[in-house]
Design a protein around this motif. Structure first.
Motif, PDB file in Angstrom:
ATOM      1  N   LEU A  51       0.832  -1.200   0.000  1.00 15.86           N
ATOM      2  CA  LEU A  51       0.000   0.000   0.000  1.00 15.86           C
ATOM      3  C   LEU A  51       0.866   1.249   0.000  1.00 15.86           C
ATOM      4  CD1 LEU A  51      -3.233   0.516   0.295  1.00 15.86           C
ATOM      5  CD2 LEU A  51      -2.418   1.736   2.308  1.00 15.86           C
ATOM      6  N   GLY A  52       2.006   1.195   0.722  1.00 14.30           N
ATOM      7  CA  GLY A  52       2.925   2.337   0.694  1.00 14.30           C
ATOM      8  C   GLY A  52       3.440   2.598  -0.707  1.00 14.30           C
ATOM      9  N   GLU A  53       3.722   1.543  -1.449  1.00 14.35           N
ATOM     10  CA  GLU A  53       4.174   1.712  -2.837  1.00 14.35           C
ATOM     11  C   GLU A  53       3.060   2.290  -3.701  1.00 14.35           C
ATOM     12  OE1 GLU A  53       5.316  -2.264  -3.721  1.00 14.35           O
ATOM     13  OE2 GLU A  53       7.147  -2.201  -2.512  1.00 14.35           O
ATOM     14  N   LEU A  54       1.839   1.802  -3.524  1.00 12.20           N
ATOM     15  CA  LEU A  54       0.710   2.314  -4.298  1.00 12.20           C
ATOM     16  C   LEU A  54       0.415   3.772  -3.970  1.00 12.20           C
ATOM     17  CD1 LEU A  54      -1.722  -0.727  -4.097  1.00 12.20           C
ATOM     18  CD2 LEU A  54      -0.496   0.059  -6.122  1.00 12.20           C
ATOM     19  N   SER A  55       0.695   4.170  -2.726  1.00 13.17           N
ATOM     20  CA  SER A  55       0.409   5.550  -2.323  1.00 13.17           C
ATOM     21  C   SER A  55       1.271   6.561  -3.073  1.00 13.17           C
ATOM     22  CB  SER A  55       0.615   5.712  -0.814  1.00 13.17           C
ATOM     23  OG  SER A  55       1.988   5.661  -0.465  1.00 13.17           O
ATOM     24  N   LYS A  56       2.354   6.098  -3.693  1.00 15.10           N
ATOM     25  CA  LYS A  56       3.233   6.980  -4.454  1.00 15.10           C
ATOM     26  C   LYS A  56       2.779   7.135  -5.905  1.00 15.10           C
ATOM     27  CE  LYS A  56       7.156   5.566  -1.600  1.00 15.10           C
ATOM     28  NZ  LYS A  56       8.471   4.856  -1.569  1.00 15.10           N
ATOM     29  N   ASP A  57       1.791   6.349  -6.313  1.00 10.59           N
ATOM     30  CA  ASP A  57       1.272   6.385  -7.679  1.00 10.59           C
ATOM     31  C   ASP A  57       0.148   7.413  -7.748  1.00 10.59           C
ATOM     32  OD1 ASP A  57       0.013   5.976 -10.108  1.00 10.59           O
ATOM     33  OD2 ASP A  57       0.038   3.795  -9.989  1.00 10.59           O
ATOM     34  N   PRO A  58       0.317   8.520  -8.476  1.00  6.44           N
ATOM     35  CA  PRO A  58      -0.715   9.563  -8.505  1.00  6.44           C
ATOM     36  C   PRO A  58      -2.015   9.127  -9.149  1.00  6.44           C
ATOM     37  CG  PRO A  58       1.010  10.036 -10.110  1.00  6.44           C
ATOM     38  CD  PRO A  58       1.497   8.885  -9.290  1.00  6.44           C
ATOM     39  N   SER A  59      -2.006   7.991  -9.844  1.00  6.06           N
ATOM     40  CA  SER A  59      -3.249   7.519 -10.458  1.00  6.06           C
ATOM     41  C   SER A  59      -4.042   6.592  -9.538  1.00  6.06           C
ATOM     42  CB  SER A  59      -2.944   6.783 -11.773  1.00  6.06           C
ATOM     43  OG  SER A  59      -2.387   5.506 -11.531  1.00  6.06           O
ATOM     44  N   VAL A  60      -3.511   6.342  -8.347  1.00  3.81           N
ATOM     45  CA  VAL A  60      -4.176   5.466  -7.378  1.00  3.81           C
ATOM     46  C   VAL A  60      -4.347   6.221  -6.063  1.00  3.81           C
ATOM     47  CG1 VAL A  60      -3.999   3.341  -6.021  1.00  3.81           C
ATOM     48  CG2 VAL A  60      -3.280   3.356  -8.413  1.00  3.81           C
TER      49      VAL A  60
END
Length: 258
Positions: free
Chosen positions: A60-69
């Motif tokens: 989730l921490g990795e996904l939080s860095k994706d501006p499209s997610v």
């Protein structure tokens, strides 16, 4: 801890939450637009007392860095009896997870569990399944199709929801979440004892902003209504259904508060 969990007692969602007394630090009187048109809202139901959860928390921490997610951690409280009381847990998140299960018509309530766009559930530590669920859910009519914007002006959050692009999508609820972007926790007991784990985009407060009827609408929310210690971002989402019967995500936006 991916075994299914049936509840005996879960508090009902209370609707508008009480405002915290603490303000968000040093809000600059500048308007900052949120990221536009994300492709997914990813909700992770996690627990500090679950030994299977840390890999999911990292993803989730990795996904939080994706501006499209828009990635959100919603710590649950039903594993607290195992020897460690989750310091971030909220019974309303447990109730939300159960409401999703009821809407699907199954008993699949477990940690770590990810709900993608209010529609699909997958094991939270399976990155490929999360990405697959994002692709699959965005094919459905109306999912993440409604443009949502959020701006800051002084101590106010301005929320705008555009008109529906699909005639079959004509109603939903607008909610705002206050978020702590990164919270390191040292766990003293239970299955993760002795570990320090960082939780990302932890939801710390929720407030229903209003009802959306398919037409464009706008709302203004004082920051003090959602603030509490450690909050440094906000998320607004429009979701079909209601808090007892949550449906697909129709649109969302994220903005930092400092």
């Amino acid at each position: 801890m991916t075994a299914m969990m049936a509840y005996n007692r879960i508090s009902r969602w209370s609707g508008a939450l009480s405002a915290g007394a603490l303000g968000v630090c040093a809000i600059v009187a500048v308007i900052r637009p949120a990221h536009a048109d994300p492709r997914a809202v990813v909700e992770l139901f996690t627990s500090q007392g679950c030994s299977s959860c840390p890999p999911a928390d990292k993803i989730l921490g990795e996904l939080s860095k994706d501006p499209s997610v828009i990635a959100l951690s919603m710590p649950i409280d039903y594993w607290d009896y195992l020897g460690w009381k989750d310091t971030l847990a909220d019974s309303r998140f447990s109730a939300r997870q159960k409401a999703y299960s009821h809407m699907r018509g199954d008993r699949d309530v477990y940690t770590p569990q990810v709900i993608v766009n209010g529609s699909a559930h997958v094991i939270g530590s399976d990155r490929d399944s999360i990405e697959g669920a994002i692709q699959d859910t965005t094919k459905a009519d109306g999912v993440m199709s409604v443009p949502v914007t959020m701006t800051l002006s002084g101590k106010l959050i301005n929320v705008s929801v555009a008109a529906s692009k699909a005639p079959t999508i004509a109603h939903g609820e607008v909610w705002i979440c206050s978020v702590s972007k990164a919270v390191p926790i040292s766990i003293g007991r239970g299955e993760n004892r002795g570990r320090e784990i960082t939780y990302y985009n932890v939801v710390r407060n929720l407030l229903k902003v209003g009802d959306w009827n398919g037409n464009s609408g706008s709302w203004t929310v004082p920051i003090e209504n959602i603030s509490r210690d450690g909050v440094d971002a906000a998320v607004v989402y429009v979701q079909d259904g209601n808090r007892e019967k949550p449906g697909p995500m129709l649109g969302a936006a994220y903005t930092p508060l400092r």
